[in-house]
Design a protein around this motif. Sequence first.
Motif, PDB file in Angstrom:
ATOM      1  N   LEU A 236      42.587  32.719  54.163  1.00 38.63           N
ATOM      2  CA  LEU A 236      43.337  33.104  55.116  1.00 38.63           C
ATOM      3  C   LEU A 236      44.019  32.188  56.044  1.00 38.63           C
ATOM      4  O   LEU A 236      45.296  32.341  56.348  1.00 38.63           O
ATOM      5  CB  LEU A 236      42.118  34.134  56.206  1.00 38.63           C
ATOM      6  CG  LEU A 236      42.798  34.778  57.428  1.00 38.63           C
ATOM      7  CD1 LEU A 236      43.850  35.910  56.996  1.00 38.63           C
ATOM      8  CD2 LEU A 236      41.886  35.161  58.304  1.00 38.63           C
ATOM      9  N   ILE A 237      43.481  30.774  55.952  1.00 42.42           N
ATOM     10  CA  ILE A 237      43.872  30.065  56.777  1.00 42.42           C
ATOM     11  C   ILE A 237      44.791  28.831  56.026  1.00 42.42           C
ATOM     12  O   ILE A 237      45.161  27.744  56.633  1.00 42.42           O
ATOM     13  CB  ILE A 237      43.002  29.363  57.937  1.00 42.42           C
ATOM     14  CG1 ILE A 237      42.043  28.542  56.931  1.00 42.42           C
ATOM     15  CG2 ILE A 237      42.178  30.335  58.722  1.00 42.42           C
ATOM     16  CD1 ILE A 237      41.005  28.038  57.918  1.00 42.42           C
ATOM     17  N   THR A 238      45.284  29.450  54.976  1.00 43.40           N
ATOM     18  CA  THR A 238      46.168  28.565  54.129  1.00 43.40           C
ATOM     19  C   THR A 238      47.575  28.832  54.386  1.00 43.40           C
ATOM     20  O   THR A 238      48.046  29.825  54.070  1.00 43.40           O
ATOM     21  CB  THR A 238      45.952  28.640  52.692  1.00 43.40           C
ATOM     22  OG1 THR A 238      44.565  28.384  52.378  1.00 43.40           O
ATOM     23  CG2 THR A 238      46.979  27.603  51.938  1.00 43.40           C
ATOM     24  N   LEU A 239      48.333  27.833  55.175  1.00 43.26           N
ATOM     25  CA  LEU A 239      49.662  28.139  55.583  1.00 43.26           C
ATOM     26  C   LEU A 239      50.489  28.286  54.471  1.00 43.26           C
ATOM     27  O   LEU A 239      51.556  28.842  54.571  1.00 43.26           O
ATOM     28  CB  LEU A 239      50.211  26.860  56.432  1.00 43.26           C
ATOM     29  CG  LEU A 239      49.961  27.003  57.869  1.00 43.26           C
ATOM     30  CD1 LEU A 239      49.932  25.622  58.488  1.00 43.26           C
ATOM     31  CD2 LEU A 239      50.556  28.199  58.734  1.00 43.26           C
ATOM     32  N   LYS A 240      50.406  27.428  53.311  1.00 40.78           N
ATOM     33  CA  LYS A 240      51.543  27.376  52.240  1.00 40.78           C
ATOM     34  C   LYS A 240      51.070  28.370  51.123  1.00 40.78           C
ATOM     35  O   LYS A 240      49.783  28.314  50.668  1.00 40.78           O
ATOM     36  CB  LYS A 240      51.601  26.242  51.431  1.00 40.78           C
ATOM     37  CG  LYS A 240      52.048  24.838  52.328  1.00 40.78           C
ATOM     38  CD  LYS A 240      53.430  25.105  53.028  1.00 40.78           C
ATOM     39  CE  LYS A 240      53.572  24.171  53.836  1.00 40.78           C
ATOM     40  NZ  LYS A 240      54.989  24.140  54.428  1.00 40.78           N
ATOM     41  N   ASN A 241      51.753  29.654  51.062  1.00 42.27           N
ATOM     42  CA  ASN A 241      51.201  30.650  50.080  1.00 42.27           C
ATOM     43  C   ASN A 241      52.602  31.102  49.635  1.00 42.27           C
ATOM     44  O   ASN A 241      53.093  32.201  50.328  1.00 42.27           O
ATOM     45  CB  ASN A 241      50.355  31.564  50.658  1.00 42.27           C
ATOM     46  CG  ASN A 241      50.094  32.613  49.608  1.00 42.27           C
ATOM     47  OD1 ASN A 241      50.324  32.485  48.486  1.00 42.27           O
ATOM     48  ND2 ASN A 241      49.833  33.825  50.134  1.00 42.27           N
ATOM     49  N   ASN A 242      53.091  30.613  48.410  1.00 34.66           N
ATOM     50  CA  ASN A 242      54.397  31.502  48.004  1.00 34.66           C
ATOM     51  C   ASN A 242      54.033  32.477  46.777  1.00 34.66           C
ATOM     52  O   ASN A 242      55.308  32.753  46.339  1.00 34.66           O
ATOM     53  CB  ASN A 242      55.174  30.183  47.228  1.00 34.66           C
ATOM     54  CG  ASN A 242      55.616  29.101  48.285  1.00 34.66           C
ATOM     55  OD1 ASN A 242      55.625  29.561  49.524  1.00 34.66           O
ATOM     56  ND2 ASN A 242      55.442  27.858  48.161  1.00 34.66           N
ATOM     57  N   ASN A 243      52.915  33.039  46.666  1.00 38.10           N
ATOM     58  CA  ASN A 243      52.771  33.836  45.826  1.00 38.10           C
ATOM     59  C   ASN A 243      53.198  35.243  46.337  1.00 38.10           C
ATOM     60  O   ASN A 243      53.269  36.103  47.333  1.00 38.10           O
ATOM     61  CB  ASN A 243      51.035  34.434  45.679  1.00 38.10           C
ATOM     62  CG  ASN A 243      50.641  33.121  44.837  1.00 38.10           C
ATOM     63  OD1 ASN A 243      51.100  32.481  43.992  1.00 38.10           O
ATOM     64  ND2 ASN A 243      49.071  32.923  44.976  1.00 38.10           N
ATOM     65  N   GLN A 244      54.068  35.976  45.197  1.00 42.28           N
ATOM     66  CA  GLN A 244      54.812  37.251  45.630  1.00 42.28           C
ATOM     67  C   GLN A 244      54.877  38.167  44.481  1.00 42.28           C
ATOM     68  O   GLN A 244      55.985  38.479  44.097  1.00 42.28           O
ATOM     69  CB  GLN A 244      56.208  37.025  46.176  1.00 42.28           C
ATOM     70  CG  GLN A 244      56.356  36.295  47.379  1.00 42.28           C
ATOM     71  CD  GLN A 244      57.633  36.145  48.086  1.00 42.28           C
ATOM     72  OE1 GLN A 244      58.794  36.643  47.519  1.00 42.28           O
ATOM     73  NE2 GLN A 244      57.893  35.460  49.191  1.00 42.28           N
ATOM     74  N   LYS A 245      53.790  38.279  44.027  1.00 44.04           N
ATOM     75  CA  LYS A 245      53.711  39.294  42.794  1.00 44.04           C
ATOM     76  C   LYS A 245      54.032  40.982  43.438  1.00 44.04           C
ATOM     77  O   LYS A 245      53.943  41.212  44.635  1.00 44.04           O
ATOM     78  CB  LYS A 245      52.387  39.433  42.024  1.00 44.04           C
ATOM     79  CG  LYS A 245      51.922  38.181  41.849  1.00 44.04           C
ATOM     80  CD  LYS A 245      50.559  38.308  41.161  1.00 44.04           C
ATOM     81  CE  LYS A 245      49.646  38.215  42.736  1.00 44.04           C
ATOM     82  NZ  LYS A 245      48.081  38.025  42.452  1.00 44.04           N
ATOM     83  N   LEU A 246      54.794  41.549  42.587  1.00 42.66           N
ATOM     84  CA  LEU A 246      55.058  43.140  42.802  1.00 42.66           C
ATOM     85  C   LEU A 246      53.820  43.790  42.677  1.00 42.66           C
ATOM     86  O   LEU A 246      53.053  43.689  41.724  1.00 42.66           O
ATOM     87  CB  LEU A 246      56.127  43.507  41.697  1.00 42.66           C
ATOM     88  CG  LEU A 246      57.582  42.988  41.926  1.00 42.66           C
ATOM     89  CD1 LEU A 246      58.405  43.390  40.697  1.00 42.66           C
ATOM     90  CD2 LEU A 246      58.061  43.741  43.218  1.00 42.66           C
TER      91      LEU A 246
END
Length: 997
Positions: A236-246
Amino acid sequence: MNQEHHKWLTYWKKNLSDSLNTDIDIDKSEFFEIENFKIENQFIGEIEKVNALIDIEEKKINDKKGIKSKENEEWIHIEYTPVLIAPFKLKPLPEHLVHLKDKKPKFPFWFSAVLDRNGKLSIPEETFPLFQRKYLEPLADEKNEFIFSSVEDVDRATTLGRESYTRYSEYISNIVDVFEKAIHKKLNEYHTEGYETLYNGLILLPQEDINAAEGIIQLYEKILKVKKIPPLLESLITLKNNNQKLPVSVNDHINFNELHLGQMGFDFPISISQRKSLNTLLSTNDKVFAVNGPPGTGKTTLLQSIVATKVVATALEGKKAPIILACSTNNQAVTNIIDSFSRSNTREGELQGRWLPDVDGYATYLPSTLKSEEELKGTNYKKLSGSGIFGKIENQEYLSRAKEYFLEKSKTYFNKPVLTLINTAHSLRNEIILIEEILKKASALWKDYLKSEKEFTSEYLSSSSDRYYKEGILNESVLITDIQNLILIERQIISYFKEEPFFRKIFCFLGFKSALKNRASEVKIILRDSLIVITNDFVFKKAEILHKIDFKISLAKKIVDVIERWKAWKKDNQINGNPPSSEEEYWDFELTKISEKIPANCFYDELDISLRHKAFQLALHYWEARYLIELESSLYESNFDGKGEDPMMMRWQRHAMLTPCFVSTFFMAPKFFSFYKFFKKAEDGKNLYDTPPLLDFIDLLIVDEAGQVSPEVGIATFALAKQAVVVGDVKQIEPVWNITNKIDIGNLKKCQIIKDYNDTIYEKEFDQKGFLSSTGSIMKMAQNASGFKEKELHEKGVLLTEHRRCYDEIINYCNVLAYDGQLVPLRGKATSDLLFDPMYCIHVEGQSTKNNNGSRFNQNEAKEIVEWLTKNRISIEKKYGQIEKAVGIITPFTGQKHLLKNTLKNAGFKVDDLKIGTVHALQGAERAIVLFSMVYGDEDKGTLFFDRDNKPNMLNVAVSRAKDNFIVFANTKILNKNAKTPSGVLANFLQYEITKS
């Protein structure tokens, strides 16, 4: 622990401490004062005042229940109430008074107690005293004129841990001890410069959430001491998250069909977007799963499906029941969850309802310590003290009665004369296993069909033909006819080659063109209009031609076999429809279902209301059997009521067998999910205990109305769970932020998250991802942590789209304003029997005024609304029943709310039954008719309150509460159709009528 995580957790803990509303305003509270109060006295006297105070609390409880008269036989009588006690007050000395801006006496220190009608005090559930935050350094307000102690010293005093008291004198002794450790002075000798210490006790009825956040703060403190934070909290508190699965598509639903195991409701299946959301959740191991739930899109039904599936899945495993905690930030949102899980019932028949006496619903409320048992009547609840549903039934008398009742129900269902709890549990689980196998078989058969259909398209036919399809799938009858025709052609080819002249065979073998040409001409006649296509490279040889025919026959037989097995499965399980092959086809099913008013007409929908619902019923009874088995084996064990880690976990796991969901505010959850651990020996030889949290213990945390939860309030609870489903809408009601931007930035710097005040990363990154206590929310944070993103949407997470509450003309405004046209209105256009236009504006001349508190009101609008309601009362009540239940009134200002209430009351309306106030008054609710009082006049300067920052939230919520009519009362000169503001967009959706001034 990761240093960045430590900084953020410290920052949120600090902000929560700063935001605590511990400023007890005695002018707004019920209290009485005792001169020369002795803290050690258990009997306080003042019996008349004591009873008057308890009478006030008793009336409050009855008012909430709608009981107005003591003569009513349902009147609830109470004999005691929790109170807060200030053992002294500080009165400014005359010479000091002239320098003070705040000249009122101060009450910096309070402790809790339970007061009965005899004036006797006893030990409360919350035993740590209350130090008013605004008097503790570091000061949130630098202008504060009085300092009592420091946060650091009070924190140090809390390390004593919680102690179990048997006598009131022990409890008071500890209160005195904590005071001395925090203030460095004895309580009975306290004095400070400029004030006279008066030992007059103030006995006060507390507000419900006083000191409620203490549990969250203690949880933060425990988390900050662990070496590694739990995985869910870390996600929850991870700022960097680039996962964008459909998210899962319609074509992928079949791959997760057997994972959707349970359905709580049986009247209606889940919607298209709900199924997409559920299957996406079931397809992933992501820790944080975000669901964007616009108004009226059925988030409650989705949550019920998630819980039901967990209940069935764990029954299949046969190990332990799922511990599911549903949380929100306020009691209204929590009550909505409780109601939804209480109203749900199971299909009629031998599996119907519960097989245990005195147990209803699927949720248990974990209430505030201040909630009385009378207030909680009719609700499954469990208090910190152990009172509630489990306290009532976990005894030998109930066990004997429940066991007999349960076995009688199971005997009727299984039609067997002798059953034991273990045998019943085993038999119920076997039936669930059978349903899972049926679902798995369905998935396998349909995948076989899809594979066969692909082969059919690519290898059986050279071009598509509609004649092969019936009711959306291949028609085996046509294929059987094909097989018969192919067999006939096969015989003709065999006969032809058998009778072909000997010399032609020789000449064809030698490659004579004329002989080959003659053979080709004759074979083409045989194969004409058949499924054997003659191409340029066709080989006119017997073996080659028979191979082609045999391939077609074999393929057709294989496809027929697959279709017949699929149809046999459907017949055996009474399923009529097929899985839709595309989203367009799914929507065709949905719209046909609505127009024909049938509950289900496609494969997935039919499974929801049949097999999946039955699986939930079976699992419910399986866990009831397991509960009775567990209760029978542990009831007389020495640690049955133990408060250590193991007995506490075992107790939760046992209770989860009875009700699959526990419901709480974020303020209460940490207090429940902790245990007692020996801390040290006190100087007097007594044991002192710490209360560590049950980290990473809860199987699933559900956060409802997450768009209203401020980060510092909700984050710590994520440490208690393994996975979270976070549901909310950042375009509806926002959190009530108790931290100003100035204090927020100061705390970012103090916690070394920013280096200096000019570091704008908090605006560019932290703000957008919801991390800030002055602007953020748990919903925004969950969106950031989510691994999924829909096409063409700004926010991450899956989206619920089907809206069923409002007529299309009403929800279309919200769709344009806030949702980029993504909502699918399903209720339809307004019908001709409506009393008023669905979106309607009544012009009222006049201006607004500000009252003494600075809140706006508009006399003309209030008068017009009352006159309109009076005029239309008969027609509204004829159509909807009691007008107060049919109409809701929303206004941005409390001044207008109070004016409306008074005016309506004077006009004879039952204002206690009327939903009236700001958008929060109708939070999670709906009304047939919603009136909106804008209050402003054309002379008012500045941005309209509901247009501030150009946010859609207020008007989006206001409009979407209205099922049939949204009626605006306003000076129409403030509505600018050309403005790109929320009110400007609204202006274009309204029909207008001018009334008298």
